[in-house]
Design an enzyme around this catalytic site. Structure first.
Site, PDB file in Angstrom:
ATOM      1  CG  HIS A 176      -1.974  -1.060   1.194  1.00 46.42           C
ATOM      2  ND1 HIS A 176      -2.851  -1.244   0.142  1.00 46.42           N
ATOM      3  CD2 HIS A 176      -2.284  -2.035   2.109  1.00 46.42           C
ATOM      4  CE1 HIS A 176      -3.646  -2.280   0.415  1.00 46.42           C
ATOM      5  NE2 HIS A 176      -3.321  -2.773   1.592  1.00 46.42           N
ATOM      6  CG  ASP A 212      -2.692  -8.486   0.588  1.00 45.77           C
ATOM      7  OD1 ASP A 212      -1.984  -8.787   1.571  1.00 45.77           O
ATOM      8  OD2 ASP A 212      -3.721  -7.775   0.687  1.00 45.77           O
ATOM      9  CG  HIS A 214      -6.788  -5.656   1.504  1.00 46.19           C
ATOM     10  ND1 HIS A 214      -6.188  -6.486   2.428  1.00 46.19           N
ATOM     11  CD2 HIS A 214      -8.049  -5.435   1.928  1.00 46.19           C
ATOM     12  CE1 HIS A 214      -7.069  -6.749   3.389  1.00 46.19           C
ATOM     13  NE2 HIS A 214      -8.198  -6.129   3.108  1.00 46.19           N
ATOM     14  CG  ASP A 302      -4.747 -10.177   3.314  1.00 42.75           C
ATOM     15  OD1 ASP A 302      -4.452 -10.679   2.209  1.00 42.75           O
ATOM     16  OD2 ASP A 302      -4.598  -8.963   3.573  1.00 42.75           O
ATOM     17  CE1 TYR A 340      -2.053  -7.832   8.678  1.00 45.24           C
ATOM     18  CE2 TYR A 340      -3.611  -8.386   6.943  1.00 45.24           C
ATOM     19  CZ  TYR A 340      -2.534  -7.665   7.386  1.00 45.24           C
ATOM     20  OH  TYR A 340      -1.914  -6.786   6.545  1.00 45.24           O
TER      21      TYR A 340
HETATM   22 ZN    ZN Z   1      -4.205  -7.253   2.568  1.00 42.39          ZN
END
Ligand code: ZN
Length: 360
Positions: A176, A212, A214, A302, A340
């Protein structure tokens, strides 16, 4: 019966400094919460990888060439010094503010065309570099941030020297972080730094495959106008209300000379192995067309069903299969991103890396 460990021979690059970043939670929607990007993530991963037979090797310190090719020097300087400034300003000792949190953000709407300034007050300046309130800096943060980038570069060195695959146990994660700013629990973009290192080591074309849960808005932004570094991502649809909200849409295909070298496959919440692996095939076709010499995988786990940070429903079998499909594309530098759920985290990463080795 003697069986070969799943990850025998796989170099895992790591540095103990990655444990020193203790964000101490996050400010989410105005409330201080526990947060999920905790040091235990790295410990759990290290244990699982060691148990699976991976060869753990220390990262080595690198110069700034790759780092400063993908990040502004001003951002790197900010990250390296902001905690000392925060301490010197008495924010922690006199005011009980134990982590660096921005409160004012110079958005285009605020500036309304005025030139960007560098505010005198540390608390005013943080929002110039940090775009959310959940990416906190504390006493050991810089050492961990720097160590994670070094781990990514060391893994890239190993693959550039001929290893079929290497894995960087990066913490904090990176995808990010943009050229100019940090956010989303990411500070420096480890995957982008790895891709740039491979480029500097002679790879003409690099593909970053981001699995990932996201969208890796930082990696996309860094390489958006470059034709030599492809970026492809499968992630939960930001249009369905998910972070990073402002990027990750299908129509984002790159700009200038980079048009066509960016691909987003936003997925509906609830997507499982079938839809997720189908989206990966689109990226695989792109990578083949791009003619990548080497692959960087932003390995976030995740997207797994048990993860608290996303609504995707991928299984460890799905991660193993994704690893195989990616491993078949060429040499792989895998860089740890999110993931996570502490009880399942290790097994998921071992499954993905085992797949990469099997596919290679
Ligand atoms: Zn993520």
């Amino acid at each position: 019966m003697i069986t070969t460990p799943a990850l025998a021979g796989l170099p895992v690059v790591w540095h103990a400094d990655c444990l020193r970043h203790e964000p101490g939670g996050e400010v989410w929607l105005g409330v201080w919460e526990t947060g999920t990007e905790v040091p235990d993530r790295a410990t759990v991963l290290l244990d699982a990888l060691t148990a699976a037979g991976a060869a753990v090797t220390d990262s080595r310190s690198h110069g700034n060439e790759a780092l400063l090719a993908v990040h502004d020097a001003e951002l790197v300087e900010h990250l390296a010094t902001v905690w000392a400034q925060w301490e010197a300003g008495g924010y922690a000792s006199e005011h009980g503010r134990t982590r660096v949190v921005p409160y004012v953000f110079p958005t285009p709407g605020m500036l309304s065309g005025l030139a960007m300034r560098s505010p005198a007050a540390t608390h005013g300046r943080v929002g110039k570099f940090c775009y959310d309130t959940m990416t906190l800096v504390g006493p050991g943060s810089w050492e961990a941030i720097n160590a994670a980038a070094d781990a990514a570069m060391t893994a890239a060195d190993l693959v550039a020297a001929g290893a079929p695959a290497a894995y960087a146990l990066c913490r904090p994660p990176g995808h990010h972080a943009t050229r100019h700013a940090y956010g989303g629990s990411c500070y420096l973009n480890n995957a982008a730094v790895a891709a740039q290192s491979l480029h500097l080591a002679g790879a003409e074309r690099v593909a970053v495959v981001d699995i990932d849960a996201h969208h890796g808005n930082g990696t996309q932004a860094i390489f958006y106008d470059r034709p030599d570094v492809y970026y492809g991502s499968l992630h939960v649809d930001p249009g369905a209300g998910w972070f990073p909200h402002y990027a990750g849409y299908a129509q984002e295909r790159g700009s200038a000379a980079g048009v066509g070298a960016n691909r987003n496959l936003p997925l509906a919440p609830g997507t499982g192995d079938g839809g997720w692996l189908e989206a990966l095939e689109v990226i695989r076709a792109d990578v083949r067309n791009h003619g990548a010499d080497v692959i960087v995988v932003s390995l976030g786990v995740d997207a797994a069903a048990a993860d608290p940070e996303s609504p995707l429903q991928v299984t460890s079998t799905g991660y193993a299969r994704a690893g195989e499909l990616i491993g078949a594309l060429g040499p792989v530098v895998a860089v740890q991103e999110g993931g996570y759920d502490l009880p399942s985290l290790g097994g998921l990463v071992v499954a993905a890396l085992g797949g990469i080795l099997a596919g290679a």
